[in-house]
Motif scaffolding. Structure first.
Motif, PDB file in Angstrom:
ATOM      1  N   ASP A 163       0.807  -1.221   0.000  1.00  0.00           N
ATOM      2  CA  ASP A 163       0.000   0.000   0.000  1.00  0.00           C
ATOM      3  C   ASP A 163       0.846   1.280   0.000  1.00  0.00           C
ATOM      4  N   VAL A 164       2.156   1.151  -0.175  1.00  0.00           N
ATOM      5  CA  VAL A 164       3.051   2.313  -0.250  1.00  0.00           C
ATOM      6  C   VAL A 164       3.811   2.270  -1.565  1.00  0.00           C
ATOM      7  N   ASP A 165       3.698   3.337  -2.343  1.00  0.00           N
ATOM      8  CA  ASP A 165       4.433   3.383  -3.610  1.00  0.00           C
ATOM      9  C   ASP A 165       5.311   4.620  -3.734  1.00  0.00           C
ATOM     10  N   TYR A 166       5.407   5.419  -2.654  1.00  0.00           N
ATOM     11  CA  TYR A 166       6.132   6.691  -2.740  1.00  0.00           C
ATOM     12  C   TYR A 166       6.710   6.989  -1.361  1.00  0.00           C
ATOM     13  N   VAL A 167       8.040   7.093  -1.257  1.00  0.00           N
ATOM     14  CA  VAL A 167       8.683   7.412   0.024  1.00  0.00           C
ATOM     15  C   VAL A 167       9.676   8.550  -0.168  1.00  0.00           C
ATOM     16  N   SER A 168       9.952   9.242   0.921  1.00  0.00           N
ATOM     17  CA  SER A 168      10.991  10.270   0.936  1.00  0.00           C
ATOM     18  C   SER A 168      12.091   9.864   1.895  1.00  0.00           C
ATOM     19  N   ILE A 169      13.316  10.224   1.546  1.00  0.00           N
ATOM     20  CA  ILE A 169      14.444   9.977   2.435  1.00  0.00           C
ATOM     21  C   ILE A 169      15.490  11.060   2.180  1.00  0.00           C
ATOM     22  N   LYS A 170      16.188  11.454   3.219  1.00  0.00           N
ATOM     23  CA  LYS A 170      17.216  12.492   3.111  1.00  0.00           C
ATOM     24  C   LYS A 170      18.601  11.862   3.062  1.00  0.00           C
ATOM     25  N   ILE A 224      10.959   6.990  -5.268  1.00  0.00           N
ATOM     26  CA  ILE A 224      11.791   7.479  -4.172  1.00  0.00           C
ATOM     27  C   ILE A 224      12.065   8.965  -4.393  1.00  0.00           C
ATOM     28  N   ASN A 225      11.776   9.736  -3.357  1.00  0.00           N
ATOM     29  CA  ASN A 225      12.012  11.174  -3.399  1.00  0.00           C
ATOM     30  C   ASN A 225      13.193  11.491  -2.487  1.00  0.00           C
ATOM     31  N   LEU A 226      14.253  12.060  -3.050  1.00  0.00           N
ATOM     32  CA  LEU A 226      15.425  12.413  -2.255  1.00  0.00           C
ATOM     33  C   LEU A 226      15.212  13.808  -1.676  1.00  0.00           C
ATOM     34  N   ASP A 227      14.941  13.836  -0.393  1.00  0.00           N
ATOM     35  CA  ASP A 227      14.582  15.075   0.291  1.00  0.00           C
ATOM     36  C   ASP A 227      15.850  15.862   0.630  1.00  0.00           C
ATOM     37  N   MET A 228      15.643  17.080   1.107  1.00  0.00           N
ATOM     38  CA  MET A 228      16.776  17.949   1.397  1.00  0.00           C
ATOM     39  C   MET A 228      16.512  18.719   2.679  1.00  0.00           C
ATOM     40  N   GLU A 229      17.584  19.000   3.422  1.00  0.00           N
ATOM     41  CA  GLU A 229      17.433  19.788   4.637  1.00  0.00           C
ATOM     42  C   GLU A 229      18.136  21.127   4.469  1.00  0.00           C
ATOM     43  N   GLU A 230      19.320  21.260   5.045  1.00  0.00           N
ATOM     44  CA  GLU A 230      19.966  22.565   5.077  1.00  0.00           C
ATOM     45  C   GLU A 230      20.777  22.828   3.807  1.00  0.00           C
ATOM     46  N   TYR A 231      21.191  24.074   3.654  1.00  0.00           N
ATOM     47  CA  TYR A 231      21.915  24.519   2.470  1.00  0.00           C
ATOM     48  C   TYR A 231      23.158  23.664   2.210  1.00  0.00           C
ATOM     49  N   ARG A 232      23.815  23.261   3.285  1.00  0.00           N
ATOM     50  CA  ARG A 232      25.059  22.501   3.120  1.00  0.00           C
ATOM     51  C   ARG A 232      24.835  21.166   2.422  1.00  0.00           C
ATOM     52  N   ASP A 233      23.581  20.692   2.397  1.00  0.00           N
ATOM     53  CA  ASP A 233      23.283  19.406   1.763  1.00  0.00           C
ATOM     54  C   ASP A 233      22.973  19.533   0.272  1.00  0.00           C
TER      55      ASP A 233
END
Length: 423
Positions: free
Chosen positions: A172-179, A219-228
């Motif tokens: 039931d999951v076809d879309y995830v995010s990870i940093k 898969i969505n590659l998420d982002m946090e701070e500017y340094r990333d």
């Protein structure tokens, strides 16, 4: 030279008209009990301070004596937005805290879960499936993000990666995010190339699983701070350049409060066009304003650095529209699909109308509108009646680790209460 001022003025007027229409529709939609409660938190004077103090001073401390003392202090100013049974829970927990401090945290958690439970999903097997099914029945799609402790070592990084893979493997999951920052321990800034290689090694099995699965796994590659920023883009492009991943459609987040946002979008467009020419799949860029401004400000102040992000919300809003305007052409959106993420109805309406004007709505999968689970639900429903199916950013967490959701909740509450925020 062509004068586009009349076109711009017409688009502005159409945008304003559409927003008024959405707001009128939202007024006819009865909000959920949880949404009403959250609105009370954000609208009552002192409500946000109570909630932040409650989360920070009662839920976070590990020492029950400290939590109990903070609970008693907060209970003296219990705001009126809480329904009677939650006010009673606060009073009861406060009274019991003197003789049985261990009772404080369970009572506090009950109150907090009532207030913010609609913003976060329980990740246990018994609760996750029904919750996903309930959300999907509303016609929404889900982008599932596993919350967890700050990654300070390889053990937590491996735990987060394994948890994300378990989510992706669910039917039931076809879309995830990870940093990127969730997959490796903090790395030395002087070992950039080594860190990139390490992240790719860690993420590769996840992407290979998605590529080999018969159904859609995104898969969505998420982002946090500017340094990333640069590391995230390099990891993303190097992964998808691998021969076995050439046909995989995947996504990356781009934050408009970064001065480099346009440069990054143009780089991704050029790279994706070359990948498409080799027979590769399109990619998706989830365009957001940026959710880590407080952290950026704190880090800059602590180190005496200039602020790495734009200086005001207006600049971020302008940059958001600038990137959208550049990206929304038929040629470019065949290479890079766009996820318009945010709750500012003017931005959403502008993107929808601009897409119609540019003729890109008809490109399959090229345009998607994204919002946050549980936020401004009536407005989200009004928007969906115009733009179609919404994608909801859906954080999940195990109840035993509920405290790790604190930073996410605080960001959501502060955003919702901010005078600069549309909500």
């Amino acid at each position: 030279m062509l004068d586009h001022s009349n076109d711009a003025q017409a688009l502005t007027e159409q945008t304003t008209s559409l927003v008024r229409e959405w707001l009128a529709t939202a007024d006819t939609i009865k909000p959920s009990t949880a949404a009403t409660l959250l609105a009370g938190v954000l609208s009552e004077e002192g409500g946000l301070d109570f909630t932040v103090g409650f989360v920070d001073g009662v839920i976070r401390p590990e020492d029950p004596q400290i939590a109990a003392e903070n609970f008693r202090s907060l209970a003296r100013n219990t705001p009126g937005f809480l329904p009677w049974y939650l006010r009673a829970a606060v009073k009861t927990g406060s009274a019991a805290s003197r003789v049985a401090p261990a009772l404080v945290v369970p009572a506090a958690q009950k109150v907090l879960r009532e207030m913010v439970g609609h913003l976060i999903v329980d990740s246990t097997d018994a609760k996750l499936g029904p919750a996903i099914d309930k959300i999907k029945r509303t016609g929404r799609k889900l982008n599932v993000n596993l919350l967890g402790e700050a990654v300070l070592g390889p053990r937590e990084a491996a735990k987060r990666l394994a948890g994300t893979k378990r989510l992706l493997e669910r039917d039931d999951v076809d879309y995830v995010s990870i940093k990127v920052s969730s997959t490796v321990a903090p790395h030395s800034p002087w070992a950039y190339a080594e860190a990139v290689d390490h992240v790719i090694d860690q993420l590769l099995p996840l992407y290979q699983y998605a590529a080999s699965h018969r159904g859609r796994k995104f898969i969505n590659l998420d982002m946090e701070e500017y340094r990333d920023l640069d590391m995230t883009i390099e990891v993303f492009t190097r992964l998808l350049d691998r021969p076995e991943l050439l046909g995989l459609e995947a996504g990356i987040v781009l934050q408009a409060y970064l001065p480099d946002a346009m440069r990054a979008m143009q780089h991704l467009q050029e790279w994706s066009a070359a990948r498409r020419a080799r027979g590769g799949a399109a990619i998706k860029v989830r365009l957001v304003k940026g959710a880590n401004l407080p952290m950026e400000r704190v880090e800059a102040a602590v180190h005496g650095w200039p602020l790495a992000v734009v200086g005001s919300k207006q600049e971020a809003d302008t940059n958001y529209k600038r990137v959208l305007n550049w990206a929304m052409t038929s040629e470019r959106m065949n290479n890079v699909h766009i996820g318009v993420a945010g709750h500012n109805l003017f931005d959403v309406a502008h993107a929808w109308l601009l897409a119609g004007e540019r003729g890109v709505r008809e490109i399959p999968g090229a345009l998607e509108f994204e919002m946050l689970l549980g936020m401004a639900e009536a407005q989200a429903e009004a928007v969906s009646r115009t733009v179609g199916q919404l994608l909801l950013y859906t954080p999940v967490v195990h109840p035993d680790e509920f405290d790790v959701a604190i930073s996410y909740l605080i960001r959501r509450l502060e955003e919702g209460a901010s005078q600069d925020n549309f909500m």
